[in-house]
Structures are given as structure tokens and as C-alpha cells.
Design a protein around this motif. Structure first.
Motif, PDB file in Angstrom:
ATOM      1  N   UNK A 112      30.788   7.217 -25.882  1.00 37.62           N
ATOM      2  CA  UNK A 112      31.633   6.139 -25.342  1.00 37.62           C
ATOM      3  C   UNK A 112      31.981   6.389 -23.874  1.00 37.62           C
ATOM      4  N   UNK A 113      32.193   7.643 -23.510  1.00 33.96           N
ATOM      5  CA  UNK A 113      32.649   7.965 -22.153  1.00 33.96           C
ATOM      6  C   UNK A 113      31.541   8.498 -21.243  1.00 33.96           C
ATOM      7  N   UNK A 114      30.296   8.267 -21.622  1.00 37.42           N
ATOM      8  CA  UNK A 114      29.167   8.725 -20.806  1.00 37.42           C
ATOM      9  C   UNK A 114      29.304   8.159 -19.389  1.00 37.42           C
ATOM     10  N   UNK A 115      29.214   9.045 -18.406  1.00 37.42           N
ATOM     11  CA  UNK A 115      29.298   8.618 -17.014  1.00 37.42           C
ATOM     12  C   UNK A 115      30.717   8.477 -16.482  1.00 37.42           C
ATOM     13  N   UNK A 116      31.717   8.729 -17.319  1.00 36.88           N
ATOM     14  CA  UNK A 116      33.106   8.661 -16.872  1.00 36.88           C
ATOM     15  C   UNK A 116      33.487   9.981 -16.209  1.00 36.88           C
ATOM     16  N   UNK A 117      34.259   9.902 -15.157  1.00 37.64           N
ATOM     17  CA  UNK A 117      34.813  11.111 -14.557  1.00 37.64           C
ATOM     18  C   UNK A 117      35.971  11.600 -15.427  1.00 37.64           C
ATOM     19  N   UNK A 118      36.411  12.830 -15.184  1.00 39.38           N
ATOM     20  CA  UNK A 118      37.564  13.358 -15.927  1.00 39.38           C
ATOM     21  C   UNK A 118      38.786  12.477 -15.695  1.00 39.38           C
ATOM     22  N   UNK A 119      38.955  11.999 -14.462  1.00 36.77           N
ATOM     23  CA  UNK A 119      40.087  11.118 -14.149  1.00 36.77           C
ATOM     24  C   UNK A 119      40.001   9.819 -14.948  1.00 36.77           C
ATOM     25  N   UNK A 120      38.804   9.255 -15.034  1.00 35.49           N
ATOM     26  CA  UNK A 120      38.622   8.014 -15.795  1.00 35.49           C
ATOM     27  C   UNK A 120      38.884   8.252 -17.287  1.00 35.49           C
ATOM     28  N   UNK A 121      38.441   9.391 -17.810  1.00 37.04           N
ATOM     29  CA  UNK A 121      38.707   9.719 -19.218  1.00 37.04           C
ATOM     30  C   UNK A 121      40.208   9.846 -19.466  1.00 37.04           C
ATOM     31  N   UNK A 122      40.909  10.484 -18.536  1.00 40.87           N
ATOM     32  CA  UNK A 122      42.364  10.631 -18.676  1.00 40.87           C
ATOM     33  C   UNK A 122      43.045   9.263 -18.632  1.00 40.87           C
ATOM     34  N   UNK A 123      42.591   8.396 -17.747  1.00 39.75           N
ATOM     35  CA  UNK A 123      43.148   7.042 -17.673  1.00 39.75           C
ATOM     36  C   UNK A 123      42.879   6.273 -18.967  1.00 39.75           C
ATOM     37  N   UNK A 124      41.646   6.375 -19.462  1.00 40.05           N
ATOM     38  CA  UNK A 124      41.296   5.689 -20.708  1.00 40.05           C
ATOM     39  C   UNK A 124      42.182   6.169 -21.849  1.00 40.05           C
ATOM     40  N   UNK A 125      42.365   7.475 -21.950  1.00 42.27           N
ATOM     41  CA  UNK A 125      43.232   8.033 -22.998  1.00 42.27           C
ATOM     42  C   UNK A 125      44.639   7.473 -22.870  1.00 42.27           C
ATOM     43  N   UNK A 126      45.155   7.424 -21.653  1.00 40.69           N
ATOM     44  CA  UNK A 126      46.490   6.868 -21.427  1.00 40.69           C
ATOM     45  C   UNK A 126      46.546   5.398 -21.839  1.00 40.69           C
ATOM     46  N   UNK A 127      45.535   4.629 -21.470  1.00 40.20           N
ATOM     47  CA  UNK A 127      45.506   3.214 -21.836  1.00 40.20           C
ATOM     48  C   UNK A 127      45.493   3.027 -23.350  1.00 40.20           C
ATOM     49  N   UNK A 128      44.682   3.812 -24.032  1.00 43.15           N
ATOM     50  CA  UNK A 128      44.586   3.693 -25.490  1.00 43.15           C
ATOM     51  C   UNK A 128      45.903   4.076 -26.149  1.00 43.15           C
ATOM     52  N   UNK A 129      46.534   5.141 -25.672  1.00 43.22           N
ATOM     53  CA  UNK A 129      47.843   5.531 -26.207  1.00 43.22           C
ATOM     54  C   UNK A 129      48.847   4.404 -26.011  1.00 43.22           C
ATOM     55  N   UNK A 130      48.837   3.800 -24.847  1.00 45.84           N
ATOM     56  CA  UNK A 130      49.765   2.685 -24.575  1.00 45.84           C
ATOM     57  C   UNK A 130      49.448   1.473 -25.455  1.00 45.84           C
ATOM     58  N   UNK A 131      48.157   1.200 -25.661  1.00 53.75           N
ATOM     59  CA  UNK A 131      47.775   0.087 -26.533  1.00 53.75           C
ATOM     60  C   UNK A 131      48.271   0.340 -27.957  1.00 53.75           C
ATOM     61  N   UNK A 132      48.063   1.556 -28.455  1.00 54.27           N
ATOM     62  CA  UNK A 132      48.517   1.891 -29.807  1.00 54.27           C
ATOM     63  C   UNK A 132      50.028   1.784 -29.917  1.00 54.27           C
ATOM     64  N   UNK A 133      50.737   2.230 -28.903  1.00 52.48           N
ATOM     65  CA  UNK A 133      52.198   2.109 -28.888  1.00 52.48           C
ATOM     66  C   UNK A 133      52.594   0.638 -28.995  1.00 52.48           C
ATOM     67  N   UNK A 134      51.926  -0.225 -28.227  1.00 52.25           N
ATOM     68  CA  UNK A 134      52.222  -1.661 -28.278  1.00 52.25           C
ATOM     69  C   UNK A 134      52.008  -2.236 -29.675  1.00 52.25           C
ATOM     70  N   UNK A 135      50.939  -1.805 -30.327  1.00 52.29           N
ATOM     71  CA  UNK A 135      50.652  -2.293 -31.683  1.00 52.29           C
ATOM     72  C   UNK A 135      51.732  -1.817 -32.652  1.00 52.29           C
TER      73      UNK A 135
END
Length: 151
Positions: A112-135
Motif C-alpha cells: 500500500x505504501x510503496x514509494x512513500x517516504x517515511x514522512x508520507x507514511x507518518x502522515x498517512x498513519x496520522x490521517x488514518x488514526x484521525x479517521x478512525x477517531x471520527x468514526x
């Protein structure tokens, strides 16, 4: 551009395909594997913790916990003198399953994260955590409660 919901379904299909290899090998259901991985990677260790964090039906968790106990992968445990709350403890027999489950989780992330930088992976993780919190907050709200009751 694909919608967010289409992407979620595609990701779920990939996760199911990867998890099915472990489930088939050990004769487990997906729910049973999820419970073992949850217990290995989270501080919460009760059936209630699993239901609340994974947003799955209590009946499915109860049946899966019972089966995992019968197969010797987990055992009930109590903290101190409090015998009202059953904590779930992993047994040594579950170690190989957990290792393989974690391996396929890592493979999922690498795909899923092929080609993502470490910063992008960290941002994605943060976004997903926030999405789950919203749900989770939605389901705690009056609107979420009404929607759940209509099912």
C-alpha cells in the motif's frame, strides 16, 4: 480519480487476500486471526476492548474467543481478586500464527505504501488514526446511535 470509499474497498480486498493465507494454514477465521493480532499488539486484553476498538459484533468476538480458547491459543486470566473482568492471555501456541500475521500485515503496508517516504507514511498513519477517531465518535453520538439501531 477514485473515491475514498473505492480505495477503502480495494485495500480491504488486499488485506483479506493476505490474511486468508494465514487463516487457511492454521484453520482460523479472519476474526480469530484479528483477535490474536489485537492481543499481541494492544494494551487492551478483554473481549470488550476488542469489540470497542475493532468495531465488531460482540457475538462474533465471543464465538471466536471461545474457539481460540478451545484450540489452546488463548486463556482467560484475572487481575488480582477481581473475577468480574476476564482478561485474555496469549499462549505460547499462538506465537507462530502471530508472527505470520504480523508478516502479512507488514507486506500489506509495503504494498500500500510503496514509494512513500517515511514522512508520507507518518502522515498517512496520522490521517488514518484521525479517521478512525471520527468514526468512533460518530457511533458514540446520537446520530450514530440512531443509524446503528436502524440496522
Amino acid at each position: 480519480m477514485q473515491s475514498i470509499t473505492e480505495n477503502i474497498y480495494v485495500n480491504r480486498d488486499l488485506q483479506n487476500e493476505l490474511f486468508n493465507s494465514v487463516c487457511s494454514k492454521y484453520g482460523l477465521t479472519r476474526m480469530e486471526l484479528l483477535i490474536l493480532l489485537f492481543l499481541a499488539n494492544n494494551a487492551g486484553n478483554t473481549a470488550t476492548d476488542i469489540v470497542e476498538r475493532l468495531r465488531v459484533a460482540k457475538s462474533h468476538v465471543s464465538a471466536s474467543v471461545r474457539e481460540l480458547e478451545e484450540q489452546g491459543y488463548i486463556e482467560p486470566a484475572f487481575e488480582g481478586n477481581d473475577h468480574r473482568t476476564v482478561h485474555l492471555k496469549l499462549r505460547e501456541k499462538a506465537e507462530n500464527i502471530i508472527k505470520e500475521g504480523e508478516r502479512v500485515q507488514k507486506k500489506f503496508i509495503s504494498i500500500v505504501c510503496k514509494g512513500f517516504s517515511e514522512r508520507e507514511r507518518a502522515l498517512l498513519k496520522d490521517f488514518i488514526i484521525r479517521m478512525n477517531y471520527n468514526v468512533i465518535e460518530y457511533f458514540k453520538s446520537d446520530e450514530g446511535c440512531r443509524f446503528s439501531a436502524d440496522r
